[in-house]
Design a protein around this motif. Structure first.
Motif, PDB file in Angstrom:
ATOM      1  N   GLY A 159       0.801  -1.213   0.000  1.00 37.43           N
ATOM      2  CA  GLY A 159       0.000   0.000   0.000  1.00 37.43           C
ATOM      3  C   GLY A 159       0.841   1.274   0.000  1.00 37.43           C
ATOM      4  O   GLY A 159       0.323   2.378   0.167  1.00 37.43           O
ATOM      5  N   GLN A 160       2.139   1.101  -0.217  1.00 36.84           N
ATOM      6  CA  GLN A 160       3.040   2.264  -0.171  1.00 36.84           C
ATOM      7  C   GLN A 160       3.041   3.003  -1.507  1.00 36.84           C
ATOM      8  O   GLN A 160       3.273   2.399  -2.548  1.00 36.84           O
ATOM      9  N   PRO A 161       2.850   4.331  -1.480  1.00 35.39           N
ATOM     10  CA  PRO A 161       2.958   5.119  -2.717  1.00 35.39           C
ATOM     11  C   PRO A 161       4.421   5.418  -3.022  1.00 35.39           C
ATOM     12  O   PRO A 161       4.827   6.571  -3.120  1.00 35.39           O
ATOM     13  N   SER A 162       5.221   4.385  -3.145  1.00 34.35           N
ATOM     14  CA  SER A 162       6.662   4.510  -3.390  1.00 34.35           C
ATOM     15  C   SER A 162       6.999   3.657  -4.601  1.00 34.35           C
ATOM     16  O   SER A 162       6.167   2.887  -5.090  1.00 34.35           O
ATOM     17  N   ARG A 163       8.211   3.761  -5.078  1.00 35.27           N
ATOM     18  CA  ARG A 163       8.624   2.965  -6.242  1.00 35.27           C
ATOM     19  C   ARG A 163       8.665   1.476  -5.894  1.00 35.27           C
ATOM     20  O   ARG A 163       8.343   0.641  -6.729  1.00 35.27           O
ATOM     21  N   ALA A 185       1.738   7.315  -9.726  1.00 33.41           N
ATOM     22  CA  ALA A 185       2.243   6.235  -8.875  1.00 33.41           C
ATOM     23  C   ALA A 185       2.295   6.620  -7.400  1.00 33.41           C
ATOM     24  O   ALA A 185       2.179   5.759  -6.533  1.00 33.41           O
ATOM     25  N   ASN A 186       2.474   7.904  -7.105  1.00 32.67           N
ATOM     26  CA  ASN A 186       2.552   8.348  -5.712  1.00 32.67           C
ATOM     27  C   ASN A 186       1.203   8.790  -5.163  1.00 32.67           C
ATOM     28  O   ASN A 186       1.118   9.286  -4.041  1.00 32.67           O
ATOM     29  N   ILE A 223      -4.726   6.188  -6.565  1.00 30.05           N
ATOM     30  CA  ILE A 223      -4.358   5.149  -7.522  1.00 30.05           C
ATOM     31  C   ILE A 223      -3.856   3.907  -6.803  1.00 30.05           C
ATOM     32  O   ILE A 223      -4.123   2.771  -7.214  1.00 30.05           O
ATOM     33  N   VAL A 224      -3.159   4.097  -5.704  1.00 27.41           N
ATOM     34  CA  VAL A 224      -2.727   2.947  -4.902  1.00 27.41           C
ATOM     35  C   VAL A 224      -3.963   2.180  -4.422  1.00 27.41           C
ATOM     36  O   VAL A 224      -4.007   0.945  -4.481  1.00 27.41           O
ATOM     37  N   ALA A 225      -4.969   2.922  -3.958  1.00 28.44           N
ATOM     38  CA  ALA A 225      -6.205   2.286  -3.487  1.00 28.44           C
ATOM     39  C   ALA A 225      -6.887   1.518  -4.608  1.00 28.44           C
ATOM     40  O   ALA A 225      -7.394   0.401  -4.414  1.00 28.44           O
ATOM     41  N   LEU A 226      -6.884   2.095  -5.789  1.00 27.51           N
ATOM     42  CA  LEU A 226      -7.490   1.440  -6.948  1.00 27.51           C
ATOM     43  C   LEU A 226      -6.758   0.137  -7.282  1.00 27.51           C
ATOM     44  O   LEU A 226      -7.374  -0.907  -7.543  1.00 27.51           O
ATOM     45  N   GLU A 227      -5.445   0.192  -7.263  1.00 31.35           N
ATOM     46  CA  GLU A 227      -4.656  -1.002  -7.583  1.00 31.35           C
ATOM     47  C   GLU A 227      -4.848  -2.085  -6.524  1.00 31.35           C
ATOM     48  O   GLU A 227      -4.912  -3.274  -6.840  1.00 31.35           O
ATOM     49  N   ARG A 228      -4.956  -1.690  -5.268  1.00 39.38           N
ATOM     50  CA  ARG A 228      -5.181  -2.689  -4.221  1.00 39.38           C
ATOM     51  C   ARG A 228      -6.555  -3.339  -4.402  1.00 39.38           C
ATOM     52  O   ARG A 228      -6.709  -4.538  -4.161  1.00 39.38           O
TER      53      ARG A 228
END
Lengths: 226, 173
Positions: free
Chosen positions: A122-126, B115-116, B120-125
């Motif tokens: 869940g990290q917004p990192s590379r 990506a940061n 979008i992180v929530a969507l991908e999860r």
């Protein structure tokens, strides 16, 4: 494993996974977070029915994947060769292991434990991006390859103009029949064929199934310092 | 921003600060599809997915009298995601707006440039969970179809199993 060896492994993973926005250095940084382990021949790496607590990157060697049938007799689903990733689905949905994985000869793995997986996914990192996109790519391949095998099993091919069939019994083709109807193959279905689909869907046989689809992915040939 | 309010109402974006939703909208502005619009055509090349924000989409296979509905997409769900993570291929179904619908186009560029972005992180999860469930369900259905034919043999078994699987899965590209 040193960064040079990890870079080679990362490049090979990126060659077989479509991973947008992820470079070699990102995958190396991800792999470095994990723990290196070596398993001797026939040692169990994970056991069917056990809680899913790790994600595995097979970095060298080979593993055998089996599942027990209703009588408790092990059936082989697949053999995986490095580089490969497995164990990810159980970390996503909390399911117990659906197969037993044993080293076939000496096998080297990098393990991401659950705590690390939950942190990075869940990290917004590379590194987080690399992990999410690697797993998403693997899941996509499992679905695509599974669909392909299912199509082959039920005898659907692109030349037959029957994108959709009415939900009625299949009729045998006759001389005057439309090409929109077709006869299902009558060759007996084997348990091995069903196991193969299970193996592919479960992510145990993806690399073997898609060995001919190495991508010309544009991965970065990153500086080792990254 | 009205569009960000629309996104805020989706379960996948619960707890995501509005500024990140605005950023997502900057990368992928809201698109509207009137009822009856075809978003994807079966067999066309695939390089974009859709996040449905409001309305409803049908996934269909076939044409003319052979059209079958093989799935319904509801707000908060993504359709066509394999275009982003699988080898470039072709759509295995057409996607049509069954009512006036609104959504976002998701491309590789959106995922990479965002990506940061926690949205979008929530969507991908969410995609990770959705795809895993789909795989598990497919595996269960295959095994169930096999067990149902366990007592039959020969051509009857072959046809019966295949017919069961065909009914479950329809057809693919």
């Amino acid at each position: 494993m040193n960064r040079t060896a990890l870079k080679e492994l990362a490049n090979r993973l990126l060659q077989t996974h479509r991973v947008p926005g992820v470079g070699t250095g990102d995958v190396v940084d991800l792999l470095i977070e994990g723990e290196d382990l070596v398993f001797g021949d026939n040692t169990a790496i994970c056991v069917e029915g056990a809680p899913s607590e790790e994600l595995y990157f097979l970095t060298a060697g080979r593993v055998s994947v089996t599942t027990d049938d209703e009588r408790g007799t092990p059936r082989q689903l697949s053999q995986l060769e490095a580089p490969a990733m497995f164990g990810h689905m159980g970390l996503i949905d909390g399911s117990r292991r659906t197969a037993t994985v044993r080293a076939a000869g000496e096998a080297q793995v990098i393990i991401l434990n659950r705590r690390l997986f939950d942190t990075l996914i869940g990290q917004p990192s590379r590194i987080g991006l690399a992990l999410r996109h690697l797993v998403l790519s693997s899941l996509s391949r499992q679905l695509t390859a599974g669909n392909t095998r299912i199509r082959e099993l039920i005898g659907v091919d692109d030349e037959v103009d029957l994108i959709s069939l009415p939900p009625t019994a299949i009729q045998p083709l006759g001389a005057n029949e439309s090409r929109r109807l077709y006869a299902l193959p009558t060759v007996p279905v084997t348990e091995a064929q069903v196991d193969q689909i299970t193996g592919i869907l479960g992510g145990w046989a993806v690399d073997a199934a898609l060995s001919d689809t190495i991508l010309d992915s544009a991965y970065d040939d990153d500086d080792l310092e990254r | 921003m009205a569009d960000a309010n629309l996104l805020e109402s989706l379960y996948v974006f619960q707890g995501i600060p509005v500024r990140w939703l605005d950023e997502l909208l900057r990368l992928s502005p809201v698109r509207a599809w009137p009822r009856g619009t075809t978003l994807f055509e079966e067999r066309e090349s695939a390089d974009v997915a859709v996040l449905l924000v409001s309305g409803e989409l049908f996934a269909t296979v076939g044409t003319g009298q052979w059209v079958r509905n093989v799935g319904t997409v509801r707000p908060g769900e993504v359709v066509g995601e394999q275009a982003l993570f699988a080898r470039k291929g072709r759509r295995n179904a057409s996607v049509v707006a069954s009512m006036d619908s609104v959504g976002l186009l998701l491309t590789e560029d959106v995922l990479v440039e965002g990506a940061n972005n926690p949205a979008i992180v929530a969507l991908e999860r969410q995609l990770l969970g959705t795809m895993t469930r789909r795989i598990r369900r497919a595996d269960l259905e295959i095994k169930r179809a096999w067990r149902e034919q366990a007592d039959t043999t020969g051509p009857q078994q072959a046809t019966g199993f295949r017919e069961s699987v065909r009914r479950i899965f329809g057809t693919w590209k």
